[in-house]
Structure formats: C-alpha cells, structure tokens
Design an enzyme around this catalytic site. Sequence first.
Site, PDB file in Angstrom:
ATOM      1  N   LYS A  86      -8.077  85.604  91.899  1.00  0.00           N
ATOM      2  CA  LYS A  86      -8.928  86.209  90.867  1.00  0.00           C
ATOM      3  C   LYS A  86      -9.681  85.104  90.133  1.00  0.00           C
ATOM      4  O   LYS A  86      -9.081  84.060  89.811  1.00  0.00           O
ATOM      5  CB  LYS A  86      -8.053  87.015  89.905  1.00  0.00           C
ATOM      6  CG  LYS A  86      -8.829  87.812  88.862  1.00  0.00           C
ATOM      7  CD  LYS A  86      -7.889  88.634  87.978  1.00  0.00           C
ATOM      8  CE  LYS A  86      -8.644  89.496  86.983  1.00  0.00           C
ATOM      9  NZ  LYS A  86      -7.753  90.343  86.161  1.00  0.00           N
TER      10      LYS A  86
ATOM     11  N   SER B 161      -8.940  95.308  86.000  1.00  0.00           N
ATOM     12  CA  SER B 161     -10.013  94.360  86.196  1.00  0.00           C
ATOM     13  C   SER B 161      -9.885  93.523  87.475  1.00  0.00           C
ATOM     14  O   SER B 161     -10.855  92.926  87.902  1.00  0.00           O
ATOM     15  CB  SER B 161     -10.069  93.400  85.003  1.00  0.00           C
ATOM     16  OG  SER B 161      -8.889  92.609  84.940  1.00  0.00           O
TER      17      SER B 161
ATOM     18  N   SER C 194      -4.299  95.639  84.718  1.00  0.00           N
ATOM     19  CA  SER C 194      -5.300  95.147  85.672  1.00  0.00           C
ATOM     20  C   SER C 194      -4.792  94.708  87.034  1.00  0.00           C
ATOM     21  O   SER C 194      -5.595  94.446  87.922  1.00  0.00           O
ATOM     22  CB  SER C 194      -6.085  94.004  85.048  1.00  0.00           C
ATOM     23  OG  SER C 194      -7.048  94.524  84.178  1.00  0.00           O
TER      24      SER C 194
HETATM   25  N1  GLN Z   1      -8.406  97.934  81.304  1.00  0.00           N
HETATM   26  C1  GLN Z   1      -7.749  97.243  80.246  1.00  0.00           C
HETATM   27  C2  GLN Z   1      -8.792  96.578  79.387  1.00  0.00           C
HETATM   28  O1  GLN Z   1      -9.925  96.792  79.618  1.00  0.00           O
HETATM   29  C3  GLN Z   1      -6.803  96.232  80.802  1.00  0.00           C
HETATM   30  C4  GLN Z   1      -7.467  95.066  81.411  1.00  0.00           C
HETATM   31  C5  GLN Z   1      -6.504  94.058  81.948  1.00  0.00           C
HETATM   32  O2  GLN Z   1      -5.340  94.347  82.198  1.00  0.00           O
HETATM   33  N2  GLN Z   1      -6.990  92.843  82.077  1.00  0.00           N
HETATM   34  O3  GLN Z   1      -8.506  95.862  78.493  1.00  0.00           O
END
Ligand code: GLN
Length: 490
Positions: A78, A153, A177
């Site tokens: 990532k 994400s 995410s």
């Molecule tokens: N979707 C959640 C957010 O937008 C979690 C994102 C994540 O785990 N990085 O914050």
Amino acid sequence: MDLARITLKQAADLLHRRALSAVELTQFFLERINAHNPTLNAYITVDAEGALADARQADACLARGEATPLTGIPLAVKDLFCTKGLRTTCASRMLADFIPPYESTVTRRLREAGMVVLGKTNMDEFAMGSSNETSYFGPVKNPWDHSRIPGGSSGGSAAAVAAGLCVAALGTDTGGSIRQPAALSGITGLKPTYGRVSRYGMIAFASSLDQAGPMTRSVEDAALLLQGMAGHDPLDSTSIDQAVEEYVEQLSGGVSAQERMRGLRIGIPKEYFTDGLSESVHKALQEAIERFQELGAQCQSVSLPTTAYAIPTYYIIAPAEASSNLARYDGIRFGYRCEQPEDLLDMFARSRSEGFGAEVKRRIMLGTYVLSSGYYDAYYRQAQKVRRLIADDFHNAFTQVDLLLTPTAPETAFRIGEKKEDPVKMYLSDIFTINVNLAGLPALSLPCGFDAQNLPIGMQLIGRPLQESSLLRVGHSFQQVTDWHQRSPL
Ligand code: GLN
C-alpha cells in the site's frame, strides 16, 4: 498450476523445491500488471527493476539454502509505507513526488525475509475513504465487476490480490481499510491488535487507530505474512513489547476443523444484524453460522450496546488526530508547494488547498473544529469517554464467548460514484469494522459467500487482544471445509 491464483504457501513450496525461480515468478506478475493495471488501476507505482533485483537476490538465497518461507514472494505494498528511494504518494497530490529517505519497519522486515516488492498500490488519499475514490490517481476497479469499487482505503491492495497482480499485499486499517476491501474484493484480510505491528514509517492518518496487516488469498497466507510483520519495534513507542506467537505453526499439526471447533464459543452480536444489513449478506452470515455449528462450535447471541456510537465517535477521534498529523504538510518540509507564493501565509494556505483533496480537507476541518477550545469538551473529550465504553462492551462480551462473528460490511461492492457525493452514506460502510479499531482488537475478514450479482461477501471474526492466533486457527478451519476463498474473478 495457475500462477495468477497461486497462494503464498504454494508459491513458497514451488520456490523451495526450485521448481520455479523467484525471477520467473516476479516476471510473471510484472507482465500481468502490465496487461491489467491500465484497466484496474491497482498500482500507482510499479518497480520492475527493483523487483527483479530483489528476485535475483532471493534466488541466490534459495540456492544457498538460507531462504525463509517469504523469500522470493512478490508483494504489493500500500502506498503509505515509506520505501527508501521508491516514490510513496499516499495517493495524494501532496506527496505525488515524495521519495522517502528511509524504510518503514514492516517493509524492511519483509524485505529482509526475502520478499520481492512489485510496487506501491492505490488507496484512498491518506487512507481516508471506503471506496478508493478519493485517490489523486483515480479510482480502482473491483476485479469482480469493473463498474464497482473494490472497497477502501486499501482498495489497490485488495484488487491486486483478487486479480492476481501479486501473491500477497500489505494494507492498513484505521477504521476498516483492510477488512472492508478484503470483503468487497473476495479476499482474506487481517487487522492485528493495535501495537502488534510497528507503525514506524507508515504515513500517519489517526495514530491511535492505524495498524498494518496482511491481505491475502487465504488465512494460511495471512498467518505467513503476519509472522514476518509482527513484533516489537523500539522505533514505535506504541509497539507491544511481547513475544510474537507462532501463527503458522499453530495452523498445522494435522488437527481437523472439527477438533479445533469443539467447544469454541462464538458470540453473534445482535446489534450487527439489523435493518441496514443487506439480505444477501445476512443470508451468507446465517449459513456461515450454521457451518460453524456443524463443526461443533457453540454460537450464542451477545449484546454490544454501544455499537451505534461507533461512527460518530470515530468521526470525531480520527479527524482530530488527522488534523494534527497532517499539519506537517505545509509546503516547506514535505511534498507539494504552490507556485510563486506571495508570502509565507499564502504559501501555507495555497500549498495545502492545492495539495489536498476534498475528503482530506473535510477531515482536517472536522478535526480542527472538535479540538478547538469551546468544543473540545463537548466533542473530543466526550468521544474519548465513549471510546472507553465501546472497549468495555467488547471486554464484557469476551467474558462469555471466545470470539465474535459479524458481517464485515453491510452490503457488497457498490457502484463507482454511488456514494461519492454523500460522505455520511460512505462513512456507514465501516459500521461493522470501526468499533474494533476504537477498542484496539484484532479482527479477520474472510470470504463466506456471494450475492446474486456474483459479488463477494465477507465475514468478520473479532478476537481478544493479541489473540491473532485463535482468529487465524478458526478462519483456517473454516477455509479447510469451504471454498469461497478459492473462487476468483479470473
Ligand atoms: N473508511 C474509514 C475512513 O474513511 C476507515 C479508513 C481506514 O481504515 N483507513 O476513515
């Protein structure tokens, strides 16, 4: 064997038997990336040269008989793990040209174990999002249906694993995410206990929630990768100074799924099975529960009364931390700087407004607001108290059961564009995963079915702190008697 669908375990066996070289395996994936990445957009940066150099080293290591189970395995990373000398963008214009001068602990450990880094995967900008649509580098397509999102994400990592553009991938999970994109893309993903894996060199979003973990084609692969990632790191003050369990060893030993499940108490939190849950996900979960019961586990209903407060609590705490973490992007020390600033203030303001995307700005504004004097007590302090109550709920549940079983996401992959303009709808995608981060617990998402459109469905197993091994054992047992994880969009 179809190399595009090969598991880490299978690839390691081939490499160790010298039936295949690391260079051949790496070349195979680089060619697949060339062919499919223009459509899927899973990678932001591909490092063909670096990967082949790593692979040659891995082959030498294999020849000397010094290889680890991870030597020569092509990995997708990532794009928020700093990789020395290799561009790390966090999917933001702010860092579009950032070349880190140092390496994250996780990637350093995996490289030292012999892994081959293919490149850096697409993600939501600064990991803020649930659909991969906030990336400065454009959305990622779900390999099961190109009109849909892969989840976020860590959407690029999920798509790369599902589409056979790597053997395994790294993700990070602040509110879901790793798990949510794993569920929506039909793969396995594990968020470890907060502090089990070092955050050093991971670009920070919300430091009290961020945690790195494996994204793979099977639970067994997740155990193999976690084994290489986990452990104390003096460079991360929140890293847990406790020995790492033998995750992989605990999976083997010829124990049948039935033997493993006998007497296991699985809690089904009733708050997770309510109106917002789609019918197909509900049905798949019901079937998974029955499967566990057939195997001898006892499933019982439990209650986590604070579940409903997860989203509002998270969307105070995470933006508060983000607003502080992202203050460093001022156009001076890191990343993007605007053209011809009039003065210092103009440079700060324009560099930040041009360098960050809309969702990141929304979070910074929210975070600054809840931390400002006059609102701090009403929002931030209150949220911290609720966070404690949420953790207490889990603690209570774990006095009755060994682990919890829930859906990972309320629905299957939605269409690109469907929720982009409605942040609240988007935030609800993580309704089942966010609590786990607030409580710092480990959780595993694994495939458990498909809906009528042939889109994957994931279930989540939540464990006690540092009980990754029990999640992995139970998940592995499930995969020994089901084949959902073997289905592939290829
Ligand atoms: N979707 C959640 C957010 O937008 C979690 C994102 C994540 O785990 N990085 O914050």
